[in-house]
Design a protein around this motif. Structure first.
Motif, PDB file in Angstrom:
ATOM      1  N   ASN A 185      48.972  24.021  39.419  1.00 57.42           N
ATOM      2  CA  ASN A 185      48.923  24.576  37.350  1.00 57.42           C
ATOM      3  C   ASN A 185      47.158  24.534  37.454  1.00 57.42           C
ATOM      4  N   LYS A 186      46.742  24.758  35.943  1.00 57.77           N
ATOM      5  CA  LYS A 186      45.435  24.957  35.907  1.00 57.77           C
ATOM      6  C   LYS A 186      44.529  23.649  36.316  1.00 57.77           C
ATOM      7  N   ASN A 187      45.042  22.425  36.262  1.00 54.33           N
ATOM      8  CA  ASN A 187      44.337  21.329  36.818  1.00 54.33           C
ATOM      9  C   ASN A 187      44.412  21.152  38.357  1.00 54.33           C
TER      10      ASN A 187
ATOM     11  N   SER B 121      44.546  23.298  41.837  1.00 55.24           N
ATOM     12  CA  SER B 121      44.270  24.611  42.615  1.00 55.24           C
ATOM     13  C   SER B 121      45.463  24.411  43.690  1.00 55.24           C
TER      14      SER B 121
ATOM     15  N   GLU C   1      52.692  26.355  34.754  1.00 58.71           N
ATOM     16  CA  GLU C   1      51.750  25.866  33.804  1.00 58.71           C
ATOM     17  C   GLU C   1      51.934  24.388  33.498  1.00 58.71           C
TER      18      GLU C   1
END
Length: 404
Positions: free
Chosen positions: A19-21, A23, A54
């Motif tokens: 997710n965005k936190n 990789s 996400e």
């Protein structure tokens, strides 16, 4: 004649989410660590499943399609346990168990299981048991599978919930009892620490499996259990060490890890009192690990939590015998040079240079550069001792021959 028994490892699979936190690179790194945790707990990893999303699915953590893929693999390969890299909610764990019909673990429960295996003393076992009960309490509803057969109607309302509530009360009572027991042991240990006299206290801290216990054995000539597995040491060991002509106390503490469960930080805060009360910290780092900088950041974060980040610290970069930088072949114009290609000499010219004489490079296993290590520790311990007890200076005159 004794029969040889083959040790069969339980087959498991790992599941992580990008997710965005986190990789792909970060998730791969976490899953590598999770695989090592699984091996330490007595399992072997058959496959990894990674999904990009996400926000985790509130019901099953991963998406429906990926869950079906996992379900098929579990059935076809006789998988005993499915391990998630992040902590699952009680509802997620319950839903996933119904779908996969096998053991569902998350990172927290896996670490708790390893701690339960490793705990030797009554103190460590009490701390682990407390953490396990605190983890178990919100998850009790998922354990009552026999209640699924109940139907509505006269006489069918109430008993199931009553049974769960009774069990919750038992667990809460047990948690209260364990906390009282730990408070009593803490007072005893505080008395023990107070009885150690005026000796300077030095504590080994660092990420798990960086070689703290091996270094402890070499320096103190003791026999602390050391193994190439995560969390080999749970119980704090304190030994009196003499370097040159100066005695001091050296303690070996439990290793830290990323995503350390909150329950464990709380339960083991009393064990970490050795770190809080230390005069000097030896922060041991496994420099051969590709992500040792992230390990350093994790240790600093936990030291902040226990209010010990401002203590005098010497960075001890261990396992230099195992450090091997990646090599770019001659004529390769495409590969970009990164930190992974740095030699030890090049690392020393980076942010290491700002540390100055507070950075040491050793191999505890092969006993490389241990004389430099002893000399630096001697100088720092002596400085602390003379500052605290200026009139005791004559008792420990500077050992100019060997360590000055």
């Amino acid at each position: 004649m004794l029969e040889k028994k083959a040790i069969t490892l339980e087959k498991g699979i790992l599941i992580g989410v990008i997710n965005k936190n986190q990789s792909l690179e970060k998730v791969t790194e976490y899953l590598d660590e999770l695989e090592f945790l699984t091996y330490t707990a007595g399992g072997e990893v058959s496959k990894r499943f990674v999904q990009r999303m996400e926000v985790p699915n509130p019901k099953t953590y991963i998406g429906t399609g990926k869950m079906e893929e996992v379900q098929t693999y579990v059935k076809e390969n006789d998988i005993g346990s499915v391990i998630f890299d992040d902590e699952l909610t009680p509802a997620q764990q319950n839903n996933i168990e119904k779908l996969l019909r096998c053991k569902i673990l998350d990172r927290t429960s896996l670490i708790l299981d390893i701690f339960a295996q490793r705990a030797q003393t009554s103190y460590a076992r009490t701390q682990v048991e407390l953490a396990q009960y605190e983890y178990l309490l919100p998850r009790l509803t998922g354990l009552w599978t026999h209640l699924e057969r109940q139907r509505g109607g006269i006489g069918m309302r109430g008993p199931g919930e009553t049974e769960i509530e009774t069990d919750r009360r038992i667990v809460r009572d047990r948690i209260a009892l364990l906390k009282k027991k730990l408070t009593k042991i803490d007072r005893q240990m505080e008395t023990q620490r107070g009885n150690r006299g005026a000796l300077v206290r030095v504590a080994l801290v660092g990420y798990t499996n960086v070689g703290k216990s091996t270094l402890m054995n070499v320096i103190s000539k003791s026999d602390v259990f050391a193994e190439n597995k995560l969390f080999a040491t749970l119980d704090t060991t304190v030994r009196k060490v003499v370097i040159g002509n100066l005695p001091f106390l050296l303690s070996d503490t439990v290793g830290f890890i990323r995503k350390l469960p909150t329950q464990l930080v709380e339960s083991f805060k009393s064990t970490l009192d050795e770190v809080r009360e230390a005069d000097l910290l030896l922060h041991v780092v496994d420099i051969s690990h590709p992500n040792f900088e992230a390990h350093i950041a994790s240790v600093h974060k936990i030291l902040d939590e226990i209010e010990s980040s401002d203590k005098k610290t010497i960075m001890v970069f261990n396992k230099i015998d195992q450090y091997e930088p990646e090599v770019i072949e001659e004529g390769d114009l495409e590969t970009e040079r990164t930190k992974s290609h740095f030699t030890l000499e090049e690392w020393q010219k980076t942010w290491f240079n700002k540390i100055g004489d507070r950075a040491l490079f050793i191999s505890a296993l092969n006993k490389e550069n241990l004389d430099d290590f002893r000399k630096r520790v001697y100088q720092e311990v002596r400085r602390i001792h003379v500052t605290r007890f200026p009139y005791n200076n004559f008792l420990y005159p500077e050992n100019l021959d060997e360590y000055a």
